[in-house]
Design a protein around this motif. Structure first.
Motif, PDB file in Angstrom:
ATOM      1  N   ASP A   1       0.785  -1.030   0.264  1.00 29.09           N
ATOM      2  CA  ASP A   1       0.312   0.604   0.091  1.00 29.09           C
ATOM      3  C   ASP A   1       0.793   0.927   0.266  1.00 29.09           C
ATOM      4  OD1 ASP A   1      -2.725   1.558  -0.251  1.00 29.09           O
ATOM      5  OD2 ASP A   1      -3.274   0.678   2.014  1.00 29.09           O
ATOM      6  N   SER A   2       0.122   1.845  -0.349  1.00 27.87           N
ATOM      7  CA  SER A   2       0.795   3.831  -0.054  1.00 27.87           C
ATOM      8  C   SER A   2       1.071   4.144   1.049  1.00 27.87           C
ATOM      9  CB  SER A   2      -0.152   4.739  -0.685  1.00 27.87           C
ATOM     10  OG  SER A   2      -1.181   4.708  -0.079  1.00 27.87           O
ATOM     11  N   ILE A   3       1.914   5.058   1.558  1.00 27.43           N
ATOM     12  CA  ILE A   3       1.123   5.622   2.998  1.00 27.43           C
ATOM     13  C   ILE A   3       0.930   7.164   3.025  1.00 27.43           C
ATOM     14  CG2 ILE A   3       3.034   6.774   4.716  1.00 27.43           C
ATOM     15  CD1 ILE A   3       4.868   5.296   4.719  1.00 27.43           C
ATOM     16  N   SER A   4       0.257   7.147   3.473  1.00 25.29           N
ATOM     17  CA  SER A   4      -0.736   7.846   2.938  1.00 25.29           C
ATOM     18  C   SER A   4      -1.459   8.691   4.676  1.00 25.29           C
ATOM     19  CB  SER A   4      -2.062   7.753   2.124  1.00 25.29           C
ATOM     20  OG  SER A   4      -1.988   7.092   1.069  1.00 25.29           O
ATOM     21  N   ARG A   5      -1.471   9.726   4.075  1.00 26.39           N
ATOM     22  CA  ARG A   5      -2.772  10.402   5.038  1.00 26.39           C
ATOM     23  C   ARG A   5      -3.987  10.800   5.037  1.00 26.39           C
ATOM     24  NH1 ARG A   5       0.867  14.215   6.321  1.00 26.39           N
ATOM     25  NH2 ARG A   5       1.218  13.508   8.335  1.00 26.39           N
ATOM     26  N   VAL A   6      -5.254  10.482   6.090  1.00 27.96           N
ATOM     27  CA  VAL A   6      -6.315  10.807   5.695  1.00 27.96           C
ATOM     28  C   VAL A   6      -6.723  12.223   6.474  1.00 27.96           C
ATOM     29  CG1 VAL A   6      -8.972  10.339   5.684  1.00 27.96           C
ATOM     30  CG2 VAL A   6      -7.135   8.099   4.887  1.00 27.96           C
ATOM     31  N   THR A   7      -7.467  13.415   5.335  1.00 29.68           N
ATOM     32  CA  THR A   7      -7.619  14.323   6.290  1.00 29.68           C
ATOM     33  C   THR A   7      -9.623  14.408   5.625  1.00 29.68           C
ATOM     34  OG1 THR A   7      -5.923  15.470   5.875  1.00 29.68           O
ATOM     35  CG2 THR A   7      -7.306  17.314   6.298  1.00 29.68           C
ATOM     36  N   ALA A   8     -10.255  14.511   6.956  1.00 26.59           N
ATOM     37  CA  ALA A   8     -11.512  14.097   6.494  1.00 26.59           C
ATOM     38  C   ALA A   8     -12.153  15.748   8.009  1.00 26.59           C
ATOM     39  CB  ALA A   8     -11.909  13.016   7.080  1.00 26.59           C
ATOM     40  N   THR A   9     -12.808  16.934   7.082  1.00 22.35           N
ATOM     41  CA  THR A   9     -13.303  17.630   7.975  1.00 22.35           C
ATOM     42  C   THR A   9     -14.578  17.006   8.787  1.00 22.35           C
ATOM     43  OG1 THR A   9     -14.443  18.676   6.126  1.00 22.35           O
ATOM     44  CG2 THR A   9     -12.300  19.699   6.334  1.00 22.35           C
ATOM     45  N   ARG A  10     -15.132  15.338   8.827  1.00 23.24           N
ATOM     46  CA  ARG A  10     -16.454  15.361   8.915  1.00 23.24           C
ATOM     47  C   ARG A  10     -16.323  13.892   9.014  1.00 23.24           C
ATOM     48  NH1 ARG A  10     -21.042  15.650   5.468  1.00 23.24           N
ATOM     49  NH2 ARG A  10     -20.205  15.672   3.121  1.00 23.24           N
ATOM     50  N   TRP A  11     -16.843  13.508  10.185  1.00 23.21           N
ATOM     51  CA  TRP A  11     -16.479  11.646   9.692  1.00 23.21           C
ATOM     52  C   TRP A  11     -18.070  11.407   9.854  1.00 23.21           C
ATOM     53  CZ3 TRP A  11     -13.357  11.856  15.027  1.00 23.21           C
ATOM     54  CH2 TRP A  11     -11.729  12.057  14.845  1.00 23.21           C
ATOM     55  N   VAL A  12     -19.232  12.640  10.035  1.00 20.40           N
ATOM     56  CA  VAL A  12     -20.606  12.086   9.651  1.00 20.40           C
ATOM     57  C   VAL A  12     -21.604  12.594   8.283  1.00 20.40           C
ATOM     58  CG1 VAL A  12     -22.842  12.119  11.585  1.00 20.40           C
ATOM     59  CG2 VAL A  12     -20.445  11.484  12.067  1.00 20.40           C
ATOM     60  N   THR A  13     -22.337  12.073   8.098  1.00 20.06           N
ATOM     61  CA  THR A  13     -22.922  12.417   7.240  1.00 20.06           C
ATOM     62  C   THR A  13     -24.162  11.336   7.135  1.00 20.06           C
ATOM     63  OG1 THR A  13     -23.791  13.106   4.930  1.00 20.06           O
ATOM     64  CG2 THR A  13     -22.188  11.295   4.530  1.00 20.06           C
ATOM     65  N   GLY A  14     -25.575  12.402   8.070  1.00 17.00           N
ATOM     66  CA  GLY A  14     -26.903  11.459   8.482  1.00 17.00           C
ATOM     67  C   GLY A  14     -26.234  10.429   9.036  1.00 17.00           C
TER      68      GLY A  14
ATOM     69  N   THR B   1     -24.441   8.041   8.695  1.00 12.15           N
ATOM     70  CA  THR B   1     -23.347   7.140   8.252  1.00 12.15           C
ATOM     71  C   THR B   1     -21.805   8.281   8.805  1.00 12.15           C
ATOM     72  OG1 THR B   1     -24.185   6.655   5.725  1.00 12.15           O
ATOM     73  CG2 THR B   1     -22.232   6.716   6.341  1.00 12.15           C
ATOM     74  N   ALA B   2     -21.795   7.434   9.414  1.00 11.09           N
ATOM     75  CA  ALA B   2     -20.152   8.108  10.495  1.00 11.09           C
ATOM     76  C   ALA B   2     -19.349   6.975   9.807  1.00 11.09           C
ATOM     77  CB  ALA B   2     -20.416   7.533  12.037  1.00 11.09           C
ATOM     78  N   LEU B   3     -17.704   7.467   9.992  1.00 14.05           N
ATOM     79  CA  LEU B   3     -16.743   6.525   9.486  1.00 14.05           C
ATOM     80  C   LEU B   3     -15.380   6.590  10.323  1.00 14.05           C
ATOM     81  CD1 LEU B   3     -15.631   9.449   6.297  1.00 14.05           C
ATOM     82  CD2 LEU B   3     -16.804   6.987   6.287  1.00 14.05           C
ATOM     83  N   LEU B   4     -14.853   5.462  11.096  1.00 14.65           N
ATOM     84  CA  LEU B   4     -14.326   5.186  12.101  1.00 14.65           C
ATOM     85  C   LEU B   4     -13.337   5.128  11.984  1.00 14.65           C
ATOM     86  CD1 LEU B   4     -14.699   4.352  15.260  1.00 14.65           C
ATOM     87  CD2 LEU B   4     -15.539   2.018  14.877  1.00 14.65           C
ATOM     88  N   GLY B   5     -11.891   4.609  12.706  1.00 19.16           N
ATOM     89  CA  GLY B   5     -10.389   4.286  12.686  1.00 19.16           C
ATOM     90  C   GLY B   5      -9.977   4.598  11.248  1.00 19.16           C
ATOM     91  N   ASP B   6      -9.413   4.638  10.271  1.00 14.97           N
ATOM     92  CA  ASP B   6      -8.146   4.103   9.386  1.00 14.97           C
ATOM     93  C   ASP B   6      -9.461   4.805   8.825  1.00 14.97           C
ATOM     94  OD1 ASP B   6      -6.132   4.387  10.091  1.00 14.97           O
ATOM     95  OD2 ASP B   6      -6.072   1.747   9.401  1.00 14.97           O
ATOM     96  N   ALA B   7     -10.817   4.997   8.357  1.00  7.94           N
ATOM     97  CA  ALA B   7     -11.051   5.398   7.397  1.00  7.94           C
ATOM     98  C   ALA B   7     -11.265   7.081   7.761  1.00  7.94           C
ATOM     99  CB  ALA B   7     -12.354   4.891   7.208  1.00  7.94           C
ATOM    100  N   ALA B   8     -11.472   7.737   8.610  1.00  9.82           N
ATOM    101  CA  ALA B   8     -11.893   8.368   9.541  1.00  9.82           C
ATOM    102  C   ALA B   8     -10.346  10.011   9.576  1.00  9.82           C
ATOM    103  CB  ALA B   8     -13.255   8.193  10.320  1.00  9.82           C
ATOM    104  N   TRP B   9      -9.591   8.974  10.245  1.00 11.98           N
ATOM    105  CA  TRP B   9      -7.929   9.768  10.687  1.00 11.98           C
ATOM    106  C   TRP B   9      -6.849   8.869  10.056  1.00 11.98           C
ATOM    107  CZ3 TRP B   9     -11.790   8.567  14.439  1.00 11.98           C
ATOM    108  CH2 TRP B   9     -11.147   7.248  15.063  1.00 11.98           C
ATOM    109  N   GLY B  10      -7.149   7.861   9.092  1.00 13.04           N
ATOM    110  CA  GLY B  10      -5.685   6.824   8.950  1.00 13.04           C
ATOM    111  C   GLY B  10      -4.547   7.641   8.718  1.00 13.04           C
TER     112      GLY B  10
END
Length: 395
Positions: free
Chosen positions: A271-284, A286-295
């Motif tokens: 895999d690549s070495i990458s950083r996740v930047t998400a200003t929000r983890w929630v929409t309606g 649906t929510a993000l958790l773990g690497d999907a949100a702050w990986g």
């Protein structure tokens, strides 16, 4: 007394680490939990992961897992950086390399799955293809199964999250490539490697090897190399092997033997070495958790933070008795400062494989000093513990 989430139908995407951890906590509060995983079985690849400080260990203890994990921990030795002739350049102490508890990711995943499976539905070899929010739920379509409706959907499906892409937008909005790639595979231990990882560097490239903790006749190889963003098929094993081979051909030390073993490897983590930047983890709903949100690939504390996040998300949902607007807002408020502290850290690729000769010499000189090593231990433990764990009565 009725459990606070009784009757709430929750779909979790991802059966790695955070997904099963969340399924465990949600089931304790009465939720009907389904976990969907694109892989046909639990994944056997990945590297050792560690937990540090009372925040991480506090969640494991509340799950009743801490003794089980101590029984299967890897007991890795210190990380040793060597030159082409195998002479030691510097050695990092175990506290930096392995934290308070270090386990193989596959063993952690198995333990969490076995803890949650009696109370959750697991669908392996399945994936979400579409999400449509309705007034009273989320309509979900799958690759193989019939469409179903859930009250909430949680994306715990990693850096390249399918849920994030479907509910929040394309991956390029959220995932930033940091200029490096990594790979790992298993091989026969013909080198006679011990459990202390040995790491060899040239500018922009790093290769390491260590004996398998359970089976000394096997070893684990790990490589990192600098590269602009590559286009490749994540399902094409031979293509990924070629990328690694091209990056490391011509190097000395044990690299030729490692590349020979790569050709025979039946499984490869790449895999690549990458950083996740998400200003929000929630929409309606649906929510993000773990690497999907702050990986952050190889961020050092991503797994521990994901375990904490699963506990907090489930706890806030239980405290709000399923009122997801309130719970999701509280989850973001608690977790965002904690995740951000370690996620903003140094690009791990630059530490593992500095891209210039000057950068490599500087890193080696710094890491050889006791003061820098002591600061590394103190910093990682401080970052890991800057989160007080709420005592959610409902879980």
């Amino acid at each position: 007394m009725t459990s606070p989430l009784t009757g709430l139908r929750i779909l979790i995407s991802g059966a790695g680490v955070t997904g099963p951890a969340l399924a465990y906590w949600l089931s304790r509060s009465g939720a009907e939990t389904t976990v969907v995983e694109i892989a046909p079985t639990l994944r056997a690849s990945g590297f050792a992961v560690d937990f540090r400080g009372p925040t991480h260990l506090g969640v494991l203890e509340r799950m009743g897992l801490i003794d089980d994990l101590r029984a299967i921990q890897t007991h890795s030795g210190a990380l040793r950086c060597v030159d082409e002739l195998g002479r030691t350049i510097f050695e990092l102490p175990t506290e930096i390399a392995g934290g308070d508890i270090e386990v193989n990711r596959r063993d952690l995943s198995r333990a969490l799955y076995e803890l949650s499976a009696p109370h959750a539905e697991y669908l392996f070899g399945e994936a979400i293809t579409a999400l449509s929010e309705l007034g009273d739920g989320v309509h979900v379509e799958f690759v193989n199964g019939k469409a179903r409706t859930f009250d909430l959907v949680i994306g715990a499906d990693g850096l390249h999250s399918r849920v994030r892409r479907l509910a929040f937008g394309p991956e390029q909005r959220y995932v930033r490539h940091l200029g490096y790639y990594l790979g790992g595979w298993s091989l026969p231990n013909d080198l006679g490697a011990d459990i202390t990882p040995q790491q060899y560097n040239v500018p922009g490239r790093m290769a390491s090897v260590a004996a398998d903790q359970r089976d000394p006749s096997r070893a684990d190889a790990f490589v990192v190399f600098a590269s602009p963003q590559l286009r490749y098929d994540w399902r094409n094993l031979n293509q990924q092997k070629t990328l690694i081979t091209n990056a490391f051909t011509g190097l000395g030390w044990h690299v030729p033997l490692l590349l020979d073993s790569l050709n025979q490897a039946s499984e490869l983590y790449f895999d690549s070495i990458s950083r996740v930047t998400a200003t929000r983890w929630v929409t309606g709903r649906t929510a993000l958790l773990g690497d999907a949100a702050w990986g952050l690939t190889l961020g050092g504390m991503g797994v521990g933070t994901g375990i904490v996040g699963a506990y907090v998300l489930a706890g806030e949902l239980a405290a709000a008795r399923g009122e997801y607007h309130t719970a999701f807002a509280a989850y973001q408020r608690r977790m965002r400062p904690y995740a951000a502290r370690w996620q903003r850290g140094t690009n791990p690729g630059r530490l593992l494989a500095p891209s210039t000769a000057w950068g490599l010499r500087t890193r080696n000189s710094l890491f050889a000093t006791r003061l820098v090593q002591k600061l590394l231990v103190m910093t990682t433990k401080t970052l890991a513990t800057r989160q007080s764990l709420p005592a959610y009565a409902a879980v």
